[in-house]
Design a protein around this motif. Structure first.
Motif, PDB file in Angstrom:
ATOM      1  N   SER A   1       0.826  -1.210   0.000  1.00 63.04           N
ATOM      2  CA  SER A   1       0.000   0.000   0.000  1.00 63.04           C
ATOM      3  C   SER A   1       0.858   1.258   0.000  1.00 63.04           C
ATOM      4  CB  SER A   1      -0.927   0.016   1.211  1.00 63.04           C
ATOM      5  OG  SER A   1      -1.588   1.257   1.303  1.00 63.04           O
ATOM      6  N   GLU A   2       0.750   2.013  -1.080  1.00 67.34           N
ATOM      7  CA  GLU A   2       1.483   3.276  -1.162  1.00 67.34           C
ATOM      8  C   GLU A   2       1.032   4.234  -0.055  1.00 67.34           C
ATOM      9  OE1 GLU A   2       2.836   5.979  -4.749  1.00 67.34           O
ATOM     10  OE2 GLU A   2       0.692   6.255  -4.337  1.00 67.34           O
ATOM     11  N   LEU A   3      -0.255   4.232   0.262  1.00 67.11           N
ATOM     12  CA  LEU A   3      -0.764   5.145   1.288  1.00 67.11           C
ATOM     13  C   LEU A   3      -0.219   4.794   2.668  1.00 67.11           C
ATOM     14  CD1 LEU A   3      -2.561   7.494   2.153  1.00 67.11           C
ATOM     15  CD2 LEU A   3      -4.458   5.859   2.343  1.00 67.11           C
ATOM     16  N   THR A   4      -0.298   3.523   3.076  1.00 67.27           N
ATOM     17  CA  THR A   4       0.105   3.162   4.440  1.00 67.27           C
ATOM     18  C   THR A   4       1.606   3.267   4.667  1.00 67.27           C
ATOM     19  OG1 THR A   4       0.220   0.799   3.931  1.00 67.27           O
ATOM     20  CG2 THR A   4      -1.871   1.639   4.794  1.00 67.27           C
ATOM     21  N   ARG A   5       2.381   3.386   3.610  1.00 68.69           N
ATOM     22  CA  ARG A   5       3.837   3.537   3.764  1.00 68.69           C
ATOM     23  C   ARG A   5       4.297   4.972   3.545  1.00 68.69           C
ATOM     24  NH1 ARG A   5       6.845  -1.192   3.822  1.00 68.69           N
ATOM     25  NH2 ARG A   5       8.473   0.198   4.565  1.00 68.69           N
ATOM     26  N   ASN A   6       3.355   5.878   3.263  1.00 71.37           N
ATOM     27  CA  ASN A   6       3.705   7.264   2.965  1.00 71.37           C
ATOM     28  C   ASN A   6       2.747   8.250   3.617  1.00 71.37           C
ATOM     29  OD1 ASN A   6       5.981   6.957   0.916  1.00 71.37           O
ATOM     30  ND2 ASN A   6       4.401   5.589   0.110  1.00 71.37           N
ATOM     31  N   LEU A   7       2.453   8.023   4.889  1.00 77.40           N
ATOM     32  CA  LEU A   7       1.575   8.924   5.629  1.00 77.40           C
ATOM     33  C   LEU A   7       2.368  10.119   6.131  1.00 77.40           C
ATOM     34  CD1 LEU A   7      -0.359   6.224   7.647  1.00 77.40           C
ATOM     35  CD2 LEU A   7      -1.239   7.577   5.730  1.00 77.40           C
ATOM     36  N   SER A   8       1.789  11.286   5.977  1.00 76.99           N
ATOM     37  CA  SER A   8       2.442  12.508   6.447  1.00 76.99           C
ATOM     38  C   SER A   8       2.245  12.663   7.945  1.00 76.99           C
ATOM     39  CB  SER A   8       1.830  13.715   5.726  1.00 76.99           C
ATOM     40  OG  SER A   8       2.299  14.910   6.274  1.00 76.99           O
ATOM     41  N   GLU A   9       3.242  13.198   8.613  1.00 79.08           N
ATOM     42  CA  GLU A   9       3.070  13.509  10.030  1.00 79.08           C
ATOM     43  C   GLU A   9       2.338  14.836  10.204  1.00 79.08           C
ATOM     44  OE1 GLU A   9       6.013  12.638  12.938  1.00 79.08           O
ATOM     45  OE2 GLU A   9       6.987  11.154  11.655  1.00 79.08           O
ATOM     46  N   ASP A  10       1.889  15.406   9.099  1.00 77.72           N
ATOM     47  CA  ASP A  10       1.077  16.617   9.084  1.00 77.72           C
ATOM     48  C   ASP A  10      -0.387  16.189   9.081  1.00 77.72           C
ATOM     49  OD1 ASP A  10       0.081  19.188   8.771  1.00 77.72           O
ATOM     50  OD2 ASP A  10       0.397  19.186   6.602  1.00 77.72           O
TER      51      ASP A  10
ATOM     52  N   ARG B   1      -2.971  13.243   5.666  1.00 77.50           N
ATOM     53  CA  ARG B   1      -2.408  13.464   4.340  1.00 77.50           C
ATOM     54  C   ARG B   1      -1.342  12.417   4.042  1.00 77.50           C
ATOM     55  NH1 ARG B   1      -3.273  17.799   7.209  1.00 77.50           N
ATOM     56  NH2 ARG B   1      -4.529  19.491   6.407  1.00 77.50           N
ATOM     57  N   SER B   2      -0.979  12.340   2.777  1.00 78.54           N
ATOM     58  CA  SER B   2       0.073  11.440   2.318  1.00 78.54           C
ATOM     59  C   SER B   2       1.240  12.279   1.800  1.00 78.54           C
ATOM     60  CB  SER B   2      -0.465  10.559   1.187  1.00 78.54           C
ATOM     61  OG  SER B   2       0.576   9.856   0.559  1.00 78.54           O
ATOM     62  N   THR B   3       2.417  11.717   1.880  1.00 78.12           N
ATOM     63  CA  THR B   3       3.585  12.413   1.328  1.00 78.12           C
ATOM     64  C   THR B   3       3.723  12.154  -0.172  1.00 78.12           C
ATOM     65  OG1 THR B   3       5.033  10.551   1.876  1.00 78.12           O
ATOM     66  CG2 THR B   3       4.860  12.340   3.506  1.00 78.12           C
ATOM     67  N   LYS B   4       2.953  11.207  -0.713  1.00 78.59           N
ATOM     68  CA  LYS B   4       3.076  10.854  -2.136  1.00 78.59           C
ATOM     69  C   LYS B   4       1.791  10.982  -2.930  1.00 78.59           C
ATOM     70  CE  LYS B   4       7.197   8.321  -2.041  1.00 78.59           C
ATOM     71  NZ  LYS B   4       8.045   7.438  -2.718  1.00 78.59           N
TER      72      LYS B   4
END
Length: 116
Positions: free
Chosen positions: A58-67, A87-90
């Motif tokens: 999962s691109e989302l679960t591995r690229n979650l923003s700390e924002d 939010r996501s970083t990607k």
């Protein structure tokens, strides 16, 4: 103890810290750390293979923003649900995060966590 009796400030302090840990460990794919605050009842319902697959694919679960933005608290029974704008970083856009907290053996535990 019943977590619904805690103040909003107390709940948000606990929830934000746990949410931040979940984000960090999800991004790192660190399953052992990801589940360390989970309640026994949540652990019984988890499929370790499925969680591992999500971490791997999962691109989302591995690229979650700390924002993230806390949106509010819902109190029900012996649990609180804290909602987040995530939010996501990607990936463009925003997601709804949900964290369910309660007490197990006098310790705050995660009874549910998801991103929609």
């Amino acid at each position: 103890m019943n977590i619904v009796d805690n103040s909003d400030e107390e709940i948000m302090t606990l929830a934000n810290s746990m949410w931040r840990d979940l984000i960090r460990n999800s991004n790192d794919g660190n399953y052992a750390e990801f589940i360390k605050h989970f309640s026994p009842s949540l652990m019984l319902g988890l499929d370790e293979v499925e969680v591992g697959r999500q971490f791997a694919t999962s691109e989302l679960t591995r690229n979650l923003s700390e924002d993230f933005d806390p949106l509010g608290i819902i109190r029900r029974g012996e649990h609180v649900t804290v909602l987040y704008r995530q939010r996501s970083t990607k990936r463009e856009g925003e997601w709804l995060g949900r964290l369910v907290l309660g007490y197990h053996d006098d310790e705050v535990r995660v009874f549910g966590a998801s991103i929609f």
